[in-house]
Scaffold this active site. Structure first.
Site, PDB file in Angstrom:
ATOM      1  N   PRO A   8       0.830  -1.217   0.000  1.00 32.14           N
ATOM      2  CA  PRO A   8       0.000   0.000   0.000  1.00 32.14           C
ATOM      3  C   PRO A   8       0.861   1.262   0.000  1.00 32.14           C
ATOM      4  O   PRO A   8       1.881   1.327   0.671  1.00 32.14           O
ATOM      5  CB  PRO A   8      -0.809  -0.098   1.291  1.00 32.14           C
ATOM      6  CG  PRO A   8      -0.199  -1.177   2.092  1.00 32.14           C
ATOM      7  CD  PRO A   8       0.674  -2.006   1.208  1.00 32.14           C
ATOM      8  N   GLU A   9       0.457   2.241  -0.784  1.00 32.40           N
ATOM      9  CA  GLU A   9       1.164   3.518  -0.816  1.00 32.40           C
ATOM     10  C   GLU A   9       0.370   4.549  -0.026  1.00 32.40           C
ATOM     11  O   GLU A   9      -0.689   4.261   0.514  1.00 32.40           O
ATOM     12  CB  GLU A   9       1.359   3.958  -2.274  1.00 32.40           C
ATOM     13  CG  GLU A   9       2.299   3.008  -3.023  1.00 32.40           C
ATOM     14  CD  GLU A   9       3.160   3.720  -4.050  1.00 32.40           C
ATOM     15  OE1 GLU A   9       3.486   4.905  -3.833  1.00 32.40           O
ATOM     16  OE2 GLU A   9       3.506   3.094  -5.059  1.00 32.40           O
TER      17      GLU A   9
ATOM     18  N   HIS B 249      -4.540 -15.721   9.834  1.00 27.67           N
ATOM     19  CA  HIS B 249      -3.486 -14.703   9.848  1.00 27.67           C
ATOM     20  C   HIS B 249      -3.884 -13.445  10.614  1.00 27.67           C
ATOM     21  O   HIS B 249      -3.396 -12.358  10.325  1.00 27.67           O
ATOM     22  CB  HIS B 249      -3.059 -14.317   8.424  1.00 27.67           C
ATOM     23  CG  HIS B 249      -2.780 -15.498   7.546  1.00 27.67           C
ATOM     24  ND1 HIS B 249      -1.719 -16.351   7.779  1.00 27.67           N
ATOM     25  CD2 HIS B 249      -3.439 -15.998   6.472  1.00 27.67           C
ATOM     26  CE1 HIS B 249      -1.736 -17.304   6.868  1.00 27.67           C
ATOM     27  NE2 HIS B 249      -2.766 -17.115   6.067  1.00 27.67           N
TER      28      HIS B 249
ATOM     29  N   ARG C 247       1.518 -12.211   5.327  1.00 23.25           N
ATOM     30  CA  ARG C 247       2.966 -12.313   5.109  1.00 23.25           C
ATOM     31  C   ARG C 247       3.788 -11.760   6.273  1.00 23.25           C
ATOM     32  O   ARG C 247       5.004 -11.877   6.279  1.00 23.25           O
ATOM     33  CB  ARG C 247       3.342 -11.631   3.790  1.00 23.25           C
ATOM     34  CG  ARG C 247       2.704 -12.375   2.609  1.00 23.25           C
ATOM     35  CD  ARG C 247       3.242 -11.901   1.292  1.00 23.25           C
ATOM     36  NE  ARG C 247       4.677 -12.097   1.156  1.00 23.25           N
ATOM     37  CZ  ARG C 247       5.388 -11.692   0.117  1.00 23.25           C
ATOM     38  NH1 ARG C 247       4.791 -11.059  -0.861  1.00 23.25           N
ATOM     39  NH2 ARG C 247       6.671 -11.913   0.059  1.00 23.25           N
TER      40      ARG C 247
ATOM     41  N   ARG D 231      22.175  16.557  -3.922  1.00 28.39           N
ATOM     42  CA  ARG D 231      22.050  15.090  -3.839  1.00 28.39           C
ATOM     43  C   ARG D 231      22.607  14.457  -5.105  1.00 28.39           C
ATOM     44  O   ARG D 231      22.141  14.755  -6.198  1.00 28.39           O
ATOM     45  CB  ARG D 231      20.588  14.667  -3.689  1.00 28.39           C
ATOM     46  CG  ARG D 231      19.920  15.184  -2.475  1.00 28.39           C
ATOM     47  CD  ARG D 231      20.012  14.227  -1.304  1.00 28.39           C
ATOM     48  NE  ARG D 231      19.462  14.888  -0.135  1.00 28.39           N
ATOM     49  CZ  ARG D 231      19.751  14.572   1.114  1.00 28.39           C
ATOM     50  NH1 ARG D 231      20.578  13.585   1.368  1.00 28.39           N
ATOM     51  NH2 ARG D 231      19.202  15.231   2.108  1.00 28.39           N
TER      52      ARG D 231
END
Ligand SMILES: [Zn+2]
Length: 275
Positions: free
Chosen positions: A2-3, A96, A115, A156
């Site tokens: 998920p973002e 789970h 997971r 950077r």
């Protein structure tokens, strides 16, 4: 994985459903991985607390809790496959499940993660040297100013794509939104971050914020899928311009979208529109 928009969607969906409720009891699984704070202190911290607010910080879901003792925050990171479900207590507990918070309304808040890359932790402002609420690493991409955003990339010596993915700089921007943001700003992902002009960085700043906001507003409609009792996953799909469109024509100029590897991640761009 998920973002930011998905995490925001989950946080606001959970907030709408359980804000103001009290946690009556806590059950935690025997697996070690999900518990950044060990199970016993976590159970003690959560039991009896009232949930004042659920909100997003970076890619973390933060529960602001009031207790008789000092206030605390419960921090949930969904990892790859973590989900938060608000369920009636009689709904069978899915496989789970690693945490069940029994709430004063009679419902459960359940954390399910096949997971086990997700993490649960208790954050106590009082225990830190300088008391502060949970902030996570890096800056918040939705609220950072254009000037602060530009300053992040000064000098950077890495690609702008890698810099966008660096969670110590900006937290919550993942692969999809990095690729899409760079496309909207017309910047090639391989460009050295420190070499971009202020005008380019301003464009990227506003592109990223508008894409993330749009994804969040689209995500609002799928909240119910997310936290439903039956736990159907409901990630919405924003229409992607470049992400996972390798070889397909650019929607602006028709040039085939290219894919390359940057910072170990598949990176998608239009060689004509992005310079
Ligand atoms: Zn193009």
């Amino acid at each position: 994985m998920p973002e930011l928009p998905e995490v925001e969607t989950v946080a606001s969906g959970v907030n709408e459903r359980i804000r103001g409720e009290r946690i009556l009891s806590v059950w935690l699984s025997r697996y070690k991985e999900p518990f950044k704070t060990p199970p016993d202190p976590m159970t003690e911290a959560l039991t009896g607390a009232r949930i004042d607010l659920v909100h997003r910080v970076g890619k973390h879901i933060v529960f602001d809790l009031t207790r008789e003792k000092a206030p605390l925050q419960w921090i949930v990171h969904l990892g790859m496959t973590g989900r938060l479900l608000v369920s009636a207590a009689e709904v069978p507990i899915p496989a789970h499940t690693h945490a069940i918070l029994s709430l004063s309304s009679g419902r459960d808040l359940r954390f399910v993660d096949p997971r086990r890359f997700g993490r649960l932790a208790v954050h106590s402002a009082a225990e830190a040297d300088t008391p502060h609420p949970f902030r996570g690493p890096g800056h918040e991409p939705l609220t950072i100013s254009a000037a602060d955003f530009a300053a992040l990339f000064r000098r950077r010596k890495l690609s702008i794509k890698a810099a966008l993915l660096d969670q110590k700089l900006l937290h919550g921007v993942g692969n999809i939104y990095a690729d899409e943001g760079l496309f909207h700003a017309g910047i090639r992902p391989t460009r050295m971050a420190g070499r971009l002009t202020r005008a380019q960085l301003d464009k990227l700043h506003s592109a990223l914020q508008s894409i993330l906001r749009k994804a969040i507003s689209l995500g609002g409609s799928s909240v119910s899928d997310y936290v439903d009792a039956d736990g159907v996953a409901g990630f919405f799909q924003l229409e992607h311009r470049v992400y996972m469109r390798t070889g397909q024509p650019c929607l602006v100029c028709g040039t085939p979208i290219r894919r390359t590897l940057l910072a170990g991640r598949g990176t998608h761009y239009c060689p004509h529109c992005q310079r």
